[in-house]
Enzyme design. Structure first.
Site, short mmCIF file in Angstrom:
data_model
loop_
_atom_site.label_atom_id
_atom_site.label_comp_id
_atom_site.label_asym_id
_atom_site.label_seq_id
_atom_site.Cartn_x
_atom_site.Cartn_y
_atom_site.Cartn_z
CE LYS A 1 -5.85 -8.36 -2.58
NZ LYS A 1 -5.89 -7.76 -1.24
CE LYS B 1 -4.44 -1.63 1.59
NZ LYS B 1 -5.54 -1.51 2.53
CE LYS C 1 -13.08 -3.89 -0.09
NZ LYS C 1 -12.18 -3.60 1.00
P1 TYM Z 1 -10.51 -6.08 2.94
O1 TYM Z 1 -11.57 -5.05 3.11
O2 TYM Z 1 -9.35 -5.75 2.05
O3 TYM Z 1 -11.13 -7.42 2.41
C1 TYM Z 1 -12.22 -8.02 3.07
C2 TYM Z 1 -12.10 -9.52 3.06
O4 TYM Z 1 -12.05 -10.01 1.72
C3 TYM Z 1 -10.92 -10.84 1.56
N1 TYM Z 1 -10.43 -10.67 0.19
C4 TYM Z 1 -10.19 -11.67 -0.65
N2 TYM Z 1 -10.31 -13.01 -0.50
C5 TYM Z 1 -10.00 -13.77 -1.56
N3 TYM Z 1 -9.59 -13.26 -2.75
C6 TYM Z 1 -9.45 -11.93 -2.94
N4 TYM Z 1 -9.06 -11.45 -4.10
C7 TYM Z 1 -9.76 -11.08 -1.85
N5 TYM Z 1 -9.75 -9.73 -1.69
C8 TYM Z 1 -10.14 -9.51 -0.43
C9 TYM Z 1 -9.92 -10.33 2.58
O5 TYM Z 1 -8.95 -11.32 2.89
C10 TYM Z 1 -10.83 -10.03 3.74
O6 TYM Z 1 -11.14 -11.20 4.45
N6 TYM Z 1 -7.83 -5.75 7.10
C11 TYM Z 1 -9.01 -6.33 6.52
C12 TYM Z 1 -10.30 -5.94 7.26
C13 TYM Z 1 -10.26 -6.17 8.72
C14 TYM Z 1 -10.38 -7.43 9.38
C15 TYM Z 1 -10.33 -7.15 10.79
C16 TYM Z 1 -10.56 -8.73 8.93
C17 TYM Z 1 -10.12 -5.22 9.70
N7 TYM Z 1 -10.17 -5.80 10.93
C18 TYM Z 1 -10.39 -8.16 11.71
C19 TYM Z 1 -10.63 -9.75 9.89
C20 TYM Z 1 -10.56 -9.46 11.26
C21 TYM Z 1 -9.12 -5.87 5.08
O7 TYM Z 1 -8.54 -4.90 4.69
O8 TYM Z 1 -9.99 -6.57 4.37
#
Ligand code: TYM
Length: 337
Positions: free
Chosen positions: A203, A121, A206
């Site tokens: 990957k 990032k 978003k």
């Molecule tokens: P975020 O918002 O980037 O993504 C949300 C969830 O989607 C999963 N994900 C994917 N899984 C498979 N393939 C992909 N291409 C893909 N893109 C995203 C992510 O692994 C995630 O599970 N830091 C986290 C949010 C967060 C969180 C937490 C998660 C904040 N606090 C506590 C678990 C527990 C994040 O940025 O997710």
């Protein structure tokens, strides 16, 4: 349903969340939400919209507000039961930021420097490498540890952050006495990492505004068109294999939406070309998302329901989180008469 944690003591706890930082993709759905649906009956679950995390990257305030509601509506539309689960918005529960501060003092600079997502990032947002981006995993550890979480279902990209949360929990427990449960990641292999359709070595994300990502709210035509154009290898056999990143990815997407096993999927498409396979994947994804999109619209139209749900669940989350926070404050030596 009684969501008081004391009445469900026997159930293990899940915490997971998604940032309202862009249009949710089928990567978010497959890697996270879909697995939550399967787990919600067995566990006491917290499903959070992590807006505090989202501002580590600059957001347009009006968009952030709108997306926060949308993410909650997507959780509901996808099948997360509001009667069984604690669904809330992170900034509504101040204990997350409070615990994060304490845990910052138990996390090493070197540990945070090793986080690959921070490095990625920082490269992507080189004009805004703020301290929040650096300490982001500590806030995530606070999210998880506040609720004595046993299991964290996410995609592969969050594994390193969950491991750090475990290390922080261990360290704190060793310095004082057992305070936090050590959380385990839950990352099934076929849903761990959905890849970009335009570059299946990267990957799906978003923040990819090109043809590489399929949004949960994309139109049927867009979904089918993007999948039809997905980059694949020069072979013709629809089966998992090394060097077949594009096909492996489409098979994972297909199995996630159809509910079929990888073996069943390979059998179904034996002998047909990539074109026919891609069409079937597109149709299957579009059909499944149609149902979610209809329910999404229904929830978005019911502002009072969404607002009420957020408010009620934030109270439940806060009342459970406060127990851990008070314990932590006492252990570190804060004086609270
Ligand atoms: P975020 O918002 O980037 O993504 C949300 C969830 O989607 C999963 N994900 C994917 N899984 C498979 N393939 C992909 N291409 C893909 N893109 C995203 C992510 O692994 C995630 O599970 N830091 C986290 C949010 C967060 C969180 C937490 C998660 C904040 N606090 C506590 C678990 C527990 C994040 O940025 O997710």
């Amino acid at each position: 349903m009684d969501k008081n944690i004391n009445s469900t003591e026997k159930k293990k706890v899940i915490f997971s969340g998604i940032q309202p930082s862009g249009n949710l993709t089928i990567g978010n759905y497959i890697g996270a939400v879909r697995n939550w649906i399967d787990l919600q009956n067995e566990y006491y679950c917290y499903f959070c919209v992590v807006d505090l995390h989202a501002i580590t990257v600059r957001q347009v305030p009006a968009d952030l507000r709108k997306r926060t509601k949308e993410v909650l509506a997507i959780y509901l539309a996808a099948g997360i039961d509001p009667e069984k689960n604690v669904m809330f918005v992170q900034s509504h529960v101040p204990a997350h930021a409070e615990l994060a501060w304490v845990l910052n003092c138990y996390t090493m600079f070197g540990e945070l420097s090793r986080m690959t997502q921070f490095k990625d990032k920082s490269r992507l947002h080189s004009d805004n490498i703020n301290a929040g981006l650096f300490t982001y995993p500590v806030l995530m550890a606070a999210d998880i540890l506040l609720y004595q979480t046993d299991l964290v279902p996410t995609g592969q990209d969050q594994k390193q952050h969950i491991e750090l949360a475990r290390d922080i929990a261990n360290r704190f427990n060793a310095v004082y006495s057992p305070t936090f449960v050590e959380p385990q990641p839950y990352i099934p292999k076929t849903t761990a990492k959905i890849m970009s359709l335009s570059d299946p070595t990267k990957k799906m994300s978003k923040s990819d505004f090109g043809g590489g990502s399929v949004g949960i709210l994309d139109s049927r035509d867009d979904i089918i068109r993007k999948i039809k154009r997905a980059v694949t290898d020069s072979g013709s056999e629809v089966c998992y294999g090394e060097g077949k990143d594009g096909i492996n990815n489409l098979l994972n997407i297909y199995t996630a939406f159809s509910g079929k096993t990888p073996e069943e999927a390979e059998k179904e498409f034996a002998g047909v070309g990539y074109g026919v396979f891609k069409e079937a994947v597109g149709e299957t994804v579009a059909d499944s998302l149609k149902e979610i999109q209809e329910k999404f619209k229904m929830y978005m139209d019911d502002k009072d329901f969404l607002d009420g749900l957020m408010e009620k669940n934030a109270e439940i989350a806060y009342s459970n989180a406060r127990k851990t926070l008070s314990k932590v404050y006492r252990k570190v030596g804060f004086y609270h008469p």
